[in-house]
Scaffold this motif. Structure first.
Motif, PDB file in Angstrom:
ATOM      1  N   ASN A   1      -2.778   2.240   9.853  1.00 58.87           N
ATOM      2  CA  ASN A   1      -2.855   1.378   8.656  1.00 58.87           C
ATOM      3  C   ASN A   1      -4.093   1.904   7.959  1.00 58.87           C
ATOM      4  O   ASN A   1      -4.353   1.777   6.873  1.00 58.87           O
ATOM      5  CB  ASN A   1      -3.031  -0.020   9.017  1.00 58.87           C
TER       6      ASN A   1
ATOM      7  N   LYS B   1       0.878  -1.428  -0.009  1.00 57.38           N
ATOM      8  CA  LYS B   1       0.139  -0.134   0.076  1.00 57.38           C
ATOM      9  C   LYS B   1       0.777   1.318   0.040  1.00 57.38           C
ATOM     10  O   LYS B   1       0.371   2.269  -0.530  1.00 57.38           O
ATOM     11  CB  LYS B   1      -1.009  -0.023   1.209  1.00 57.38           C
TER      12      LYS B   1
ATOM     13  N   ASP C   1      -5.195  -5.757  -0.776  1.00 56.32           N
ATOM     14  CA  ASP C   1      -5.538  -5.437   0.679  1.00 56.32           C
ATOM     15  C   ASP C   1      -7.050  -5.841   0.587  1.00 56.32           C
ATOM     16  O   ASP C   1      -7.815  -5.622  -0.226  1.00 56.32           O
ATOM     17  CB  ASP C   1      -5.082  -3.794   0.513  1.00 56.32           C
ATOM     18  N   SER C   2      -7.438  -6.400   1.724  1.00 54.35           N
ATOM     19  CA  SER C   2      -8.762  -6.739   1.946  1.00 54.35           C
ATOM     20  C   SER C   2     -10.005  -5.909   1.915  1.00 54.35           C
ATOM     21  O   SER C   2     -10.940  -5.992   1.045  1.00 54.35           O
ATOM     22  CB  SER C   2      -9.011  -7.543   3.451  1.00 54.35           C
ATOM     23  N   GLU C   3      -9.728  -4.473   2.251  1.00 57.98           N
ATOM     24  CA  GLU C   3     -10.765  -3.642   2.306  1.00 57.98           C
ATOM     25  C   GLU C   3     -11.155  -3.108   0.764  1.00 57.98           C
ATOM     26  O   GLU C   3     -12.114  -2.881   0.319  1.00 57.98           O
ATOM     27  CB  GLU C   3     -10.281  -2.201   2.993  1.00 57.98           C
TER      28      GLU C   3
END
Ligand code: MG
Length: 381
Positions: A216, A123, A148-150
């Protein structure tokens, strides 16, 4: 595109290892693997997956690996040059960027220039150089699929969306980390061991500390703004302690779509490799009847100032995000080496943001320079 072969930048870390699991599950070939210094694990991976190229962070680590796998006849390179070669190797259809930190920027750009699909798990690259990376992806026609999960959740909620002006806002969920609900003063004495105990996810140390400070989520707000080219006013955060709803999109008609699943990174990793198709699950699926209550709470940028600092940098633009991110990487490094306290992380980030000058409309060199100056300011004490 039918993906047949992948490169993994950062294969010995948490995301890298899970990517290898998924690649094995899907029957994919491995083109190149890179790691910083974990010679033991890289030797194991090279023996098992037989990549065309291995890359280590230093010449010393590369030499140690060469000795260990001399019978395999796999070339072993090192440093940034090696990373660039792994990112652009002809055989790879997808490059999964799972390295930690700003070091991922140049190889990601190189992979984009080589028209690879990027499975983006780094990220910091988008945080520091989002405009540069997204413009390059558009220009070269390279797909960027977030890991990235989001952001994978948002990507999935937008799969059927043909007109981006229909998006009202993105809603990122945050677990809140291990200390949500605490006051800033109460976190002064938090140790490395406390911070490394995340309630829901098993991740590398840097991102686990970032989750504890909520930096994060700040980085992820910027990542979402860059990926979907939306202003901060259209990216919100809600605290969702259970990490089952991975993020949501609200549309202009008031409909909200969400993606739910067990907190297992192999699901978004697999989608980045199989998109636009879905394949059999790489892990157990979510059971709605046993997953318990799902709750949503407001974020707390007062007691978790890192979240506020990241948003401030995103709104300032230019090299502000690179300064904020570089300072955070250096401060987390100091914290993980027991050199500063937990609350010194936001303090050092704040100081770097207040002292390093922001450059507007930066090029790659401006971004790399801002990153260096911010780190120097943090390490200077
Ligand atoms: Mg995330």
């Amino acid at each position: 595109m039918k993906v047949q072969s992948i490169s993994i930048l950062g294969s010995t870390g948490s995301i890298g290892r899970q990517t290898l699991d998924v690649a094995e599950h899907l029957g994919l070939k491995i083109a190149a693997l890179t790691a910083n210094e974990n010679v033991d694990r890289m030797a194991e991976q090279a023996r098992k997956y037989r990549p065309k190229l291995c890359v280590m962070g230093s010449e010393q680590a590369a030499e140690a690996l060469r000795m260990r796998i001399s019978d395999l006849f796999i070339p072993v390179k090192c440093g940034m040059e090696g990373l660039m070669e792994a990112a652009t190797i002809r055989e790879a259809d997808v490059v999964v960027t799972a390295v930690m930190g700003m070091i991922g920027l140049r190889p990601t750009l190189a992979a984009i220039h080589a028209k690879k699909r990027i499975g983006l798990a780094n990220k910091e690259t988008l945080v520091c150089a989002g405009e540069l990376v997204m413009d390059a992806a558009d220009r070269y026609g390279a797909e960027i699929v977030p890991v990235d999960s989001e952001h994978s959740a948002i990507f999935q909620c937008l799969m059927g969306c043909r007109d981006r002006s229909e998006i009202k806002r993105l809603i990122l969920t945050a677990s809140g980390g291990p200390f949500y609900g605490k006051k800033f003063e109460e976190m002064e004495t938090i140790t490395k061991e406390d911070a490394l105990r995340h309630p829901n996810w098993t991740m590398g140390p840097k991102i686990t500390v970032d989750s504890a400070t909520m930096m994060n989520k700040g980085l992820e707000v910027i990542e979402a703004m860059r990926l979907y080219r939306l202003p901060k006013s259209q990216v919100d955060v809600v605290v969702h302690r259970q990490s089952i709803v991975h993020s949501l999109v609200e549309f202009r008609d008031g409909a909200i779509l969400a993606q739910l699943g067990v907190p297992d990174m192999r699901i978004p990793i697999q989608l980045a490799l199989t998109y636009p198709n879905r394949m059999d699950a790489p892990c157990a699926a979510l059971d709605l009847l046993s997953c318990g209550e799902l709750t949503f709470l407001p974020p707390d940028p007062v007691n978790f100032p890192c979240l506020a600092y990241a948003v401030e940098a995103a709104q300032r633009g230019g090299t502000a995000c690179a300064i904020m991110n570089g300072a955070n990487e250096a401060a987390v490094d100091l914290f993980l080496h027991d050199r500063i306290g937990f609350n010194d992380i936001p303090r050092r980030v704040r100081r770097a943001m207040d002292t390093v000058a922001v450059v507007d409309r930066p090029g790659l060199e401006d971004i790399l320079a801002a990153d260096r100056l911010a780190r120097d300011s943090v390490y200077a004490g």
